[in-house]
Write an enzyme that holds these catalytic residues in place. Structure first.
Site, PDB file in Angstrom:
ATOM      1  N   SER A   1     -12.845 -26.965  -3.854  1.00 29.45           N
ATOM      2  CA  SER A   1     -12.870 -27.543  -5.204  1.00 29.45           C
ATOM      3  C   SER A   1     -13.342 -28.992  -5.195  1.00 29.45           C
ATOM      4  O   SER A   1     -13.272 -29.681  -4.181  1.00 29.45           O
ATOM      5  CB  SER A   1     -11.473 -27.493  -5.822  1.00 29.45           C
ATOM      6  OG  SER A   1     -10.938 -26.196  -5.714  1.00 29.45           O
TER       7      SER A   1
HETATM    8  N1  SAH Z   1      -7.859 -24.840  -1.918  1.00 27.87           N
HETATM    9  C1  SAH Z   1      -9.093 -24.513  -1.202  1.00 27.87           C
HETATM   10  C2  SAH Z   1     -10.184 -23.984  -2.093  1.00 27.87           C
HETATM   11  C3  SAH Z   1      -9.848 -22.658  -2.633  1.00 27.87           C
HETATM   12  S1  SAH Z   1     -11.171 -21.695  -3.264  1.00 27.87           S
HETATM   13  C4  SAH Z   1      -9.565 -25.667  -0.373  1.00 27.87           C
HETATM   14  O1  SAH Z   1      -8.956 -26.739  -0.419  1.00 27.87           O
HETATM   15  O2  SAH Z   1     -10.542 -25.485   0.349  1.00 27.87           O
HETATM   16  C5  SAH Z   1     -10.215 -20.318  -3.749  1.00 27.87           C
HETATM   17  C6  SAH Z   1      -9.729 -19.444  -2.635  1.00 27.87           C
HETATM   18  O3  SAH Z   1      -8.859 -18.471  -3.200  1.00 27.87           O
HETATM   19  C7  SAH Z   1     -10.831 -18.671  -1.932  1.00 27.87           C
HETATM   20  O4  SAH Z   1     -10.810 -18.972  -0.559  1.00 27.87           O
HETATM   21  C8  SAH Z   1     -10.466 -17.208  -2.197  1.00 27.87           C
HETATM   22  O5  SAH Z   1     -10.761 -16.341  -1.117  1.00 27.87           O
HETATM   23  C9  SAH Z   1      -8.976 -17.301  -2.448  1.00 27.87           C
HETATM   24  N2  SAH Z   1      -8.378 -16.185  -3.184  1.00 27.87           N
HETATM   25  C10 SAH Z   1      -8.871 -15.493  -4.235  1.00 27.87           C
HETATM   26  N3  SAH Z   1      -7.988 -14.537  -4.628  1.00 27.87           N
HETATM   27  C11 SAH Z   1      -6.907 -14.647  -3.814  1.00 27.87           C
HETATM   28  C12 SAH Z   1      -5.656 -13.956  -3.703  1.00 27.87           C
HETATM   29  N4  SAH Z   1      -5.322 -12.955  -4.508  1.00 27.87           N
HETATM   30  N5  SAH Z   1      -4.790 -14.351  -2.741  1.00 27.87           N
HETATM   31  C13 SAH Z   1      -5.093 -15.355  -1.888  1.00 27.87           C
HETATM   32  N6  SAH Z   1      -6.265 -16.046  -1.932  1.00 27.87           N
HETATM   33  C14 SAH Z   1      -7.147 -15.702  -2.885  1.00 27.87           C
END
Ligand code: SAH
Length: 204
Positions: A52
């Site tokens: 993000s």
């Molecule tokens: N916080 C992260 C960015 C997250 S992007 C950072 O600092 O880099 C969003 C993430 O959520 C992605 O990696 C995606 O694979 C994950 N995601 C999506 N659906 C999910 C679920 N049901 N459970 C766990 N992770 C999930």
């Protein structure tokens, strides 16, 4: 980065800004985009996912109002960047990622950085982490169609949950607190996240 893209855009919590200054974001992004690690934007991290924007990380964490004592659940570990920022601001971080490859890389980086109060597991985070519940705070880094019920159930009575809600192109950041048998939802502005995919999220 923190002054220009986080503080200047309205994040004021001094602890959050300091924690973000301490975490080297370039270690978390793929080498192909490392030159943009301290820029304002979201960046690709593989598996069609993104890390993000620095501003939204600061904003969401600020909305949690952490004091240092909390047990925090993060859904969407991604690179682990936000988990590491959180680890500096609360007692313990439990982070869930659905993609194996991302979770493994994040866990390895967290270990190399000698962060001992953050744990990552591979799972569908829309179920929460029932063994460890209740959580004082829950932060979701992917956008859901609605607030996943298990997360509300696993939120402590006085806890706070921050989550983007809505389809691509039309998302709002929501802060959810428990109120009696229901919940109170505050609208905290627009957001732009990848979808939360899972049992209580969007279907694959
Ligand atoms: N916080 C992260 C960015 C997250 S992007 C950072 O600092 O880099 C969003 C993430 O959520 C992605 O990696 C995606 O694979 C994950 N995601 C999506 N659906 C999910 C679920 N049901 N459970 C766990 N992770 C999930």
């Amino acid at each position: 980065m923190v002054e220009r893209y986080v503080a200047a855009r309205g994040v004021t919590d001094a602890r959050v800004l300091q924690a973000m200054r301490e975490v080297p974001r370039h270690l978390f992004v793929p080498s192909l985009v490392a030159s943009k690690a301290y820029g304002p934007g979201a960046l690709p991290i593989g598996g069609k996912q993104t890390i993000s924007q620095p501003y939204i990380v600061g904003r969401m964490i600020e909305l949690l109002e952490l004091t240092g004592k909390e047990k925090v659940l993060e859904i969407g570990t991604g690179t682990g960047y936000q988990a590491v920022v959180l680890s500096k601001l609360c007692a313990k971080v439990f982070s869930i990622e659905r993609l194996n490859e991302l979770a493994l890389r994040a866990a390895e980086l967290i270990r190399e950085m000698k962060i001992y109060n953050a744990t990552v597991k591979v799972f569908d985070g829309t179920y929460g982490w029932s063994d460890q519940a209740p959580f004082d705070r829950i932060i979701v880094a992917a956008a859901a169609p609605s607030v996943p019920e298990p997360l509300v159930q696993q939120l402590a009575r006085t806890g706070k949950l921050v989550i983007p809600i809505g389809p691509a192109g039309n998302q709002r950041l929501a802060r959810v607190t428990r109120a009696g048998t229901g919940v109170k939802i505050e609208d905290c502005g627009s957001a732009e996240f990848v979808p939360l995919v899972g049992r209580f999220g969007w279907k694959e």
